[in-house]
Design a protein around this motif. Sequence first.
Motif, short mmCIF file in Angstrom:
data_model
loop_
_atom_site.label_atom_id
_atom_site.label_comp_id
_atom_site.label_asym_id
_atom_site.label_seq_id
_atom_site.Cartn_x
_atom_site.Cartn_y
_atom_site.Cartn_z
N ASP A 258 0.83 -1.21 0.00
CA ASP A 258 0.00 0.00 0.00
C ASP A 258 0.87 1.25 0.00
OD1 ASP A 258 -2.17 -1.66 0.05
OD2 ASP A 258 -2.48 -1.51 2.23
N LYS A 259 1.95 1.22 0.80
CA LYS A 259 2.83 2.39 0.85
C LYS A 259 3.50 2.64 -0.49
CE LYS A 259 2.17 3.30 5.20
NZ LYS A 259 1.45 4.52 5.60
N GLU A 260 3.86 1.54 -1.20
CA GLU A 260 4.48 1.72 -2.51
C GLU A 260 3.52 2.40 -3.47
OE1 GLU A 260 5.73 -2.14 -3.62
OE2 GLU A 260 7.62 -2.08 -2.47
N GLY A 261 2.22 1.98 -3.43
CA GLY A 261 1.22 2.66 -4.27
C GLY A 261 1.07 4.11 -3.88
N ASP A 262 1.07 4.35 -2.56
CA ASP A 262 0.96 5.74 -2.11
C ASP A 262 2.18 6.55 -2.55
OD1 ASP A 262 -1.40 5.04 -0.95
OD2 ASP A 262 -0.54 4.75 1.08
N LEU A 263 3.36 5.92 -2.51
CA LEU A 263 4.57 6.63 -2.94
C LEU A 263 4.53 6.98 -4.42
CD1 LEU A 263 7.31 4.65 -0.99
CD2 LEU A 263 6.56 6.98 -0.57
N ALA A 264 4.00 6.05 -5.24
CA ALA A 264 3.87 6.35 -6.67
C ALA A 264 2.94 7.53 -6.89
CB ALA A 264 3.36 5.11 -7.41
N GLU A 265 1.82 7.52 -6.14
CA GLU A 265 0.88 8.63 -6.25
C GLU A 265 1.53 9.93 -5.78
OE1 GLU A 265 -2.57 10.68 -7.11
OE2 GLU A 265 -1.97 8.64 -7.64
N LEU A 266 2.31 9.83 -4.70
CA LEU A 266 3.00 11.02 -4.21
C LEU A 266 4.01 11.54 -5.22
CD1 LEU A 266 3.63 10.09 -0.47
CD2 LEU A 266 2.08 11.84 -1.34
N ASP A 267 4.71 10.61 -5.90
CA ASP A 267 5.66 11.05 -6.93
C ASP A 267 4.95 11.81 -8.04
OD1 ASP A 267 7.74 9.92 -5.58
OD2 ASP A 267 7.69 8.03 -6.69
#
Length: 403
Positions: A258-267
């Motif tokens: 989930d954090k990786e998905g959130d990080l992609a969205e944050l990028d």
Amino acid sequence: MAHIAKYKASAVGKLCAHYNRWQGIDNPNVSRENIDKSRTHLNYTLGVYEKDGKRFIGKVRGSASWATVKGRIDAVNARAKAEGKRATRKDAVVMADMVVTLPPNVPPEDAYKFFWNSYQYIADRVGRGNLMGGYVHMDETTPHMHVPFTPILDGRFNYKKMCDRKFYQTFHKGLGDRLEQKMGYRPEVELSEETRAQRVYTSRTKDIDKVRGAVDRAVVQPAEDEAARIVAAAREEAAALLNDAEARKAELVTEIADKEGDLAELDSQLEDVKLDIEDEQDRLECLRQRADGVARDIGELQPIAAEVRGWEAAGKAERGAILDNIVVKCDGLASRIRAGVAGMRIKVEELRSRISRPLEYLMRREQPRQQSLNDVLRDAQRAADAWNRDHAAPQRTYRGRAR
């Protein structure tokens, strides 16, 4: 050979019954397999007796009893009460029994002499007043003598002080020396080194076996049971912790995904923010340039405004020269604006026209109406606003990108 044992008040009666097996008396309370009743008549008692005013030790008719010990306890307690001291404890050692065995190297005819001298030696060591008699038993497997005594020292029952370590260490040697002196040879009352070593070894081995068994029962087995319980509990706890760790691991894997998905969205959002920042920077640069242009325009218009104020106060002859000067300055301003921005030229021309028309109108009139400085500045501001509208900064879209 001699052996000593200590007893409390509760054991005195039974021991006295064992002692009192003298000639002609058959005690029904005493029954032991190693007693040969056909020889009981050979038993005798040694004691202190008086004859012709003198005290002697020899065969006497008497018996040991609890009454003797009780009388001595009462006497000790009475003395203690008179001196303000405490009475004898109920668990105190009130009687000791010295057992002297007839050695193998003493012939039967010397038995009485052996026991008589042994009794004398014991009396010297523990005090004649403490003795309760010497009871010689010839009807058991090995002839021996019991010498019970009360361990009274300095008016108190004190077995530990009377029979201390030194007493044990010196008793057998002292007895051997006394017997050797009185009998002309040394009875074997002391153990040989070999016999002592064997006895110590046998005794210690039995003691060690007993201690080992007691330790196993009292310490080792409970410790092993407790260790097994602790190990079982630890295994259960470890299994529970392992299950918890596996569950937590699965949760962490899900959280990381989930954090990786959130990080992609944050990028992606950061990229948009960067673009917005760049657009804002461009817009701010445009605004800065526009502010600089307005400042320059105001700087150019201020001398013109000064000329206008001078024209209002001048006479007709001077107004023409002032008007020509204003026109020249307006032409100079228009030239500089045309060099930078072509659109400004039109605004400057409009400004000059708007300024010239009122002046010409005023000059044609006999008393021309003078335009105030505020009107001139307001016209200049309108011209600047029109130029700004033509050179406005780019507009932002939803994502902040320039159209």
